[in-house]
Structures are given as C-alpha cells and as structure tokens.
Design an enzyme around this catalytic site. Structure first.
Site, PDB file in Angstrom:
ATOM      1  N   HIS A  63       2.719  46.187  17.868  1.00 13.34           N
ATOM      2  CA  HIS A  63       1.369  46.685  18.153  1.00 13.34           C
ATOM      3  C   HIS A  63       0.331  45.888  17.372  1.00 13.34           C
ATOM      4  O   HIS A  63       0.581  45.523  16.217  1.00 13.34           O
ATOM      5  CB  HIS A  63       1.239  48.139  17.699  1.00 13.34           C
ATOM      6  CG  HIS A  63       1.684  49.113  18.740  1.00 13.34           C
ATOM      7  ND1 HIS A  63       0.883  49.524  19.771  1.00 13.34           N
ATOM      8  CD2 HIS A  63       2.847  49.750  18.904  1.00 13.34           C
ATOM      9  CE1 HIS A  63       1.547  50.376  20.528  1.00 13.34           C
ATOM     10  NE2 HIS A  63       2.750  50.535  20.032  1.00 13.34           N
ATOM     11  N   GLY A 107       6.545  47.919  17.760  1.00 16.38           N
ATOM     12  CA  GLY A 107       6.492  48.278  19.171  1.00 16.38           C
ATOM     13  C   GLY A 107       7.133  47.237  20.076  1.00 16.38           C
ATOM     14  O   GLY A 107       7.573  47.555  21.187  1.00 16.38           O
ATOM     15  N   TYR A 137       5.749  57.286  15.329  1.00 20.13           N
ATOM     16  CA  TYR A 137       6.268  56.694  16.564  1.00 20.13           C
ATOM     17  C   TYR A 137       6.045  57.677  17.707  1.00 20.13           C
ATOM     18  O   TYR A 137       6.073  58.888  17.494  1.00 20.13           O
ATOM     19  CB  TYR A 137       7.764  56.422  16.377  1.00 20.13           C
ATOM     20  CG  TYR A 137       8.232  55.134  16.994  1.00 20.13           C
ATOM     21  CD1 TYR A 137       7.779  53.913  16.522  1.00 20.13           C
ATOM     22  CD2 TYR A 137       9.132  55.139  18.042  1.00 20.13           C
ATOM     23  CE1 TYR A 137       8.214  52.731  17.086  1.00 20.13           C
ATOM     24  CE2 TYR A 137       9.581  53.957  18.609  1.00 20.13           C
ATOM     25  CZ  TYR A 137       9.111  52.758  18.123  1.00 20.13           C
ATOM     26  OH  TYR A 137       9.535  51.588  18.683  1.00 20.13           O
TER      27      TYR A 137
HETATM   28  C1  LCV Z   1      -2.334  42.550  14.165  1.00 16.59           C
HETATM   29  C2  LCV Z   1      -1.225  40.859  13.107  1.00 16.59           C
HETATM   30  C3  LCV Z   1       0.003  41.526  13.305  1.00 16.59           C
HETATM   31  C4  LCV Z   1      -0.011  42.769  13.998  1.00 16.59           C
HETATM   32  N1  LCV Z   1      -1.210  43.226  14.395  1.00 16.59           N
HETATM   33  O1  LCV Z   1       1.982  34.909  10.000  1.00 16.59           O
HETATM   34  O2  LCV Z   1       6.222  50.415  15.847  1.00 16.59           O
HETATM   35  S1  LCV Z   1       5.196  50.686  14.806  1.00 16.59           S
HETATM   36  O3  LCV Z   1       4.999  52.140  14.672  1.00 16.59           O
HETATM   37  O4  LCV Z   1       5.513  50.015  13.568  1.00 16.59           O
HETATM   38  C5  LCV Z   1       3.681  50.018  15.504  1.00 16.59           C
HETATM   39  C6  LCV Z   1       2.455  50.615  14.981  1.00 16.59           C
HETATM   40  C7  LCV Z   1       3.712  48.497  15.328  1.00 16.59           C
HETATM   41  O5  LCV Z   1       4.251  47.833  16.177  1.00 16.59           O
HETATM   42  O6  LCV Z   1       3.131  47.969  14.228  1.00 16.59           O
HETATM   43  C8  LCV Z   1       3.217  46.537  13.997  1.00 16.59           C
HETATM   44  C9  LCV Z   1       4.499  46.210  13.327  1.00 16.59           C
HETATM   45  N2  LCV Z   1       4.546  44.813  12.971  1.00 16.59           N
HETATM   46  C10 LCV Z   1       4.837  44.333  11.744  1.00 16.59           C
HETATM   47  O7  LCV Z   1       5.084  45.080  10.787  1.00 16.59           O
HETATM   48  C11 LCV Z   1       4.779  42.828  11.577  1.00 16.59           C
HETATM   49  C12 LCV Z   1       3.548  42.441  10.815  1.00 16.59           C
HETATM   50  N3  LCV Z   1       3.430  40.982  10.728  1.00 16.59           N
HETATM   51  C13 LCV Z   1       4.166  40.236   9.873  1.00 16.59           C
HETATM   52  O8  LCV Z   1       5.024  40.739   9.103  1.00 16.59           O
HETATM   53  C14 LCV Z   1       3.919  38.775   9.886  1.00 16.59           C
HETATM   54  O9  LCV Z   1       2.634  38.531  10.447  1.00 16.59           O
HETATM   55  C15 LCV Z   1       4.946  37.983  10.712  1.00 16.59           C
HETATM   56  C16 LCV Z   1       6.320  38.019   9.988  1.00 16.59           C
HETATM   57  C17 LCV Z   1       5.122  38.541  12.130  1.00 16.59           C
HETATM   58  C18 LCV Z   1       4.504  36.520  10.858  1.00 16.59           C
HETATM   59  O10 LCV Z   1       4.261  35.988   9.580  1.00 16.59           O
HETATM   60  P1  LCV Z   1       3.455  34.620   9.430  1.00 16.59           P
HETATM   61  O11 LCV Z   1       3.435  34.289   7.956  1.00 16.59           O
HETATM   62  O12 LCV Z   1       4.025  33.609  10.371  1.00 16.59           O
HETATM   63  P2  LCV Z   1       0.837  35.789   9.306  1.00 16.59           P
HETATM   64  O13 LCV Z   1       1.390  36.941   8.573  1.00 16.59           O
HETATM   65  O14 LCV Z   1      -0.060  34.878   8.549  1.00 16.59           O
HETATM   66  O15 LCV Z   1       0.095  36.374  10.577  1.00 16.59           O
HETATM   67  C19 LCV Z   1      -0.805  35.592  11.337  1.00 16.59           C
HETATM   68  C20 LCV Z   1      -2.003  36.462  11.677  1.00 16.59           C
HETATM   69  O16 LCV Z   1      -1.575  37.482  12.580  1.00 16.59           O
HETATM   70  C21 LCV Z   1      -1.950  38.754  12.048  1.00 16.59           C
HETATM   71  C22 LCV Z   1      -1.952  38.560  10.531  1.00 16.59           C
HETATM   72  O17 LCV Z   1      -2.729  39.573   9.912  1.00 16.59           O
HETATM   73  C23 LCV Z   1      -2.576  37.188  10.452  1.00 16.59           C
HETATM   74  O18 LCV Z   1      -3.967  37.325  10.659  1.00 16.59           O
HETATM   75  P3  LCV Z   1      -5.018  36.353   9.939  1.00 16.59           P
HETATM   76  O19 LCV Z   1      -4.693  34.973  10.473  1.00 16.59           O
HETATM   77  O20 LCV Z   1      -6.356  36.869  10.379  1.00 16.59           O
HETATM   78  O21 LCV Z   1      -4.745  36.490   8.460  1.00 16.59           O
HETATM   79  N4  LCV Z   1      -0.944  39.734  12.437  1.00 16.59           N
HETATM   80  C24 LCV Z   1       0.381  39.698  12.223  1.00 16.59           C
HETATM   81  N5  LCV Z   1       0.986  40.782  12.755  1.00 16.59           N
HETATM   82  N6  LCV Z   1       1.084  43.466  14.234  1.00 16.59           N
HETATM   83  N7  LCV Z   1      -2.370  41.372  13.529  1.00 16.59           N
END
Ligand code: LCV
Length: 258
Positions: A63, A107, A137
């Site tokens: 999400h 999600g 969830y």
């Molecule tokens: C918005 C994002 C996101 C994101 N949304 O790159 O199922 S539930 O209940 O959990 C539901 C509510 C849900 O699905 O929630 C989301 C769950 N997802 C996560 O927990 C994953 C969160 N993301 C990460 O852990 C990392 O971003 C990953 C491992 C996917 C990629 O890491 P990497 O080092 O390659 P960044 O973290 O730098 O992310 C790049 C940009 O994408 C945004 C993040 O904030 C960053 O933004 P900025 O460039 O503005 O700093 N981003 C990542 N995931 N779910 N935004």
C-alpha cells in the site's frame, strides 16, 4: 499508464507494474491494473500475467503509506482500490499468473497470493507488514490469507512482519514455482502457453466454481460487526498514527499497545 498491458502470442495478456522505484500500490497504480484487467477480459486473451518491470528489485512495496488516512477513518474498506483489484482478479475468467521478481511487501502480498498461480525468482521475498505499521488488516484480506493455507507460516509472517524467502513459501505450498531469475520469464510464458491450450470455457467454470466454494463461509451480522469493531480499535489507536508517522519520518515506531 502505470500498469500497461500487452498481448504475447495472441493469447497471453501481460500487465507490467511500472510505478516509481518501488511500485507502491497507490490509487493511480491500482486503477490502472483494473483498466488493464478489463482490457484483457475477453477473447482472444486466455491467460493473464501480472509482473513488475524486468530486473525489479522490489516487486511492490505494498500500500502507498502516504495515502492511508489518519483522520479516524477505516483505511481499508470495501471500496479500497486494492479490494477492487482483488475482485477483478477473482472474477477474471482466465487464470492470472503472478510472476515475481524482487521483494513483495504488505498489501502486495495479498495481491500476489490472490492470483491463481505464482511463479517467483529464487531470490524474491515476501513480508506481510500490518503489525509493523500499526495497520488493521482488512477482513477480506485476512480471509484471503487464511484461504491460501499454511496458517502457521502466515501467522509467523504476520506476527514478525519480516521478509520470508520464496523457497520457504514454496516448501509450504504458498507459491507454485521458484526458478532462477534468468529463467523466470521463459518458465512463466511456457506455463501460460500450456494453460492457453486448454479449454477456456472449462478453465473459467473451474475458476468460478472454486471461488464460490472457497467463499462459502457465512458470517452472521454480529460476527461481522465484532470484526469491524476489533479493527476499529486499531485504526483509532495511538499505534496506528505512530506507525504511519514513523514510516514517513523514516524511523522505528514506538508502539504502546493502545
Ligand atoms: C509509500 C513508499 C513505500 C510505501 N508507500 O528504497 O499490509 S499492510 O497493512 O502492511 C499495508 C498498510 C501496506 O501494504 O503497507 C506498506 C508495507 N510496505 C512496507 O513495509 C515496505 C516499506 N518500504 C521499504 O521497506 C523499502 O522502501 C523497500 C525495502 C521496499 C525498498 O528500499 P529501498 O532502499 O530500495 P527506499 O526505502 O529509499 O524507498 C524509495 C522511496 O519509496 C518510498 C520511500 O519512502 C522512498 O521515498 P523517498 O524517495 O521520497 O524517500 N516508499 C517505499 N515504500 N509502501 N512510499
């Protein structure tokens, strides 16, 4: 488009998610997937593949956390764009194959596990994260996870929110095939070609039959209302606000349990 589609061999529809660095499931991306599924609903298409761009490190980050409401509203309702995609996949008359390269989060795990068949590159992982974000969830999503089986593994995934290797998921029957990255595309296309050679009428009937049978879980209104009330405890909590705030501030959350 964020999820453009193409047709391969005249019968295999391919939807490629291509939205920013991490394919966060924003409304824009999910609405595009719906449009692509609608375009691929009718003949000559017989199989649909859902994928990320070739070489993706992140299949989808789940999400779009920036779109989750923080004003006391249920963040994941019937009309949530992900729910609309899930219904489209369930009602799509063709098999929908998820082809996974990279990590799958939150999600996006439901999106993938809701597809009919899953093929993953061997270095891919899945993490189901609501407990890390403080998010309640949704009910249908929880039921969908239960339906794919492997309840002990799923509980471990939900309770730890940590990534799990697809090799382990395949061992537990949650994923059909794990293949080397270099062979992923050919392997998935061959599987799709095999399905495309069978009777589309029988496939669509079998899929609908299994959907109806798997959904034969009547819930009385009181039980449903209790589940809604349990979820409301979460989205009205300090922990929900804290989980989202911590994500946006790129720090670990401090959960209080209320
Ligand atoms: C918005 C994002 C996101 C994101 N949304 O790159 O199922 S539930 O209940 O959990 C539901 C509510 C849900 O699905 O929630 C989301 C769950 N997802 C996560 O927990 C994953 C969160 N993301 C990460 O852990 C990392 O971003 C990953 C491992 C996917 C990629 O890491 P990497 O080092 O390659 P960044 O973290 O730098 O992310 C790049 C940009 O994408 C945004 C993040 O904030 C960053 O933004 P900025 O460039 O503005 O700093 N981003 C990542 N995931 N779910 N935004």
């Amino acid at each position: 488009m964020k999820a453009p589609h193409s047709i391969v061999d005249g019968v295999i529809g391919v939807i490629t998610m291509n939205h920013g660095k991490v394919n966060a499931l924003s409304k824009v991306l999910l609405d595009d997937i719906v449009l692509s599924l609608e375009s691929l609903h009718s003949p000559p298409v017989r199989v649909v593949i859902l994928r990320a761009a070739q070489g993706a490190k992140v299949f989808s980050a789940g999400h779009d956390v920036r779109e989750l409401p923080t004003n006391g509203r249920d963040p994941l309702t019937y009309n949530d764009p992900l729910r609309q995609v899930m219904r489209k996949i369930e009602h799509c008359p063709h098999p929908v194959i998820a082809m996974i390269e990279g990590s799958v989060w939150g999600g996006a795990c439901e999106l993938v596990l809701g597809c009919d068949v899953i093929v993953a590159a061997e270095d891919s992982t899945f993490a189901i994260t609501p407990a890390k974000l403080g998010v309640p969830y949704d009910i249908h999503g929880t039921l969908n996870l239960i339906k794919v089986g492997g309840i002990h593994l799923l509980k471990e995934m939900l309770f730890t929110a940590e990534p799990v290797s697809v090799i382990r998921l395949a061992d537990c029957g949650l994923i059909n095939h794990v293949v080397p990255r270099a062979k992923l595309e050919d392997f998935t296309m061959n599987l799709a070609r095999q399905m495309a050679q069978t009777s589309p009428l029988v496939l669509s009937v079998l899929k609908e039959e299994m959907r109806v049978l798997a959904n034969a879980h009547p819930l009385n209104p009181e039980t449903y209302e209790r589940l809604q009330a349990l979820r409301r405890e979460v989205y009205d909590s300090h922990d929900y606000q804290e989980g989202i705030r911590a994500f946006l501030e790129k720090r670990a959350p401090t959960f209080l349990g209320n």
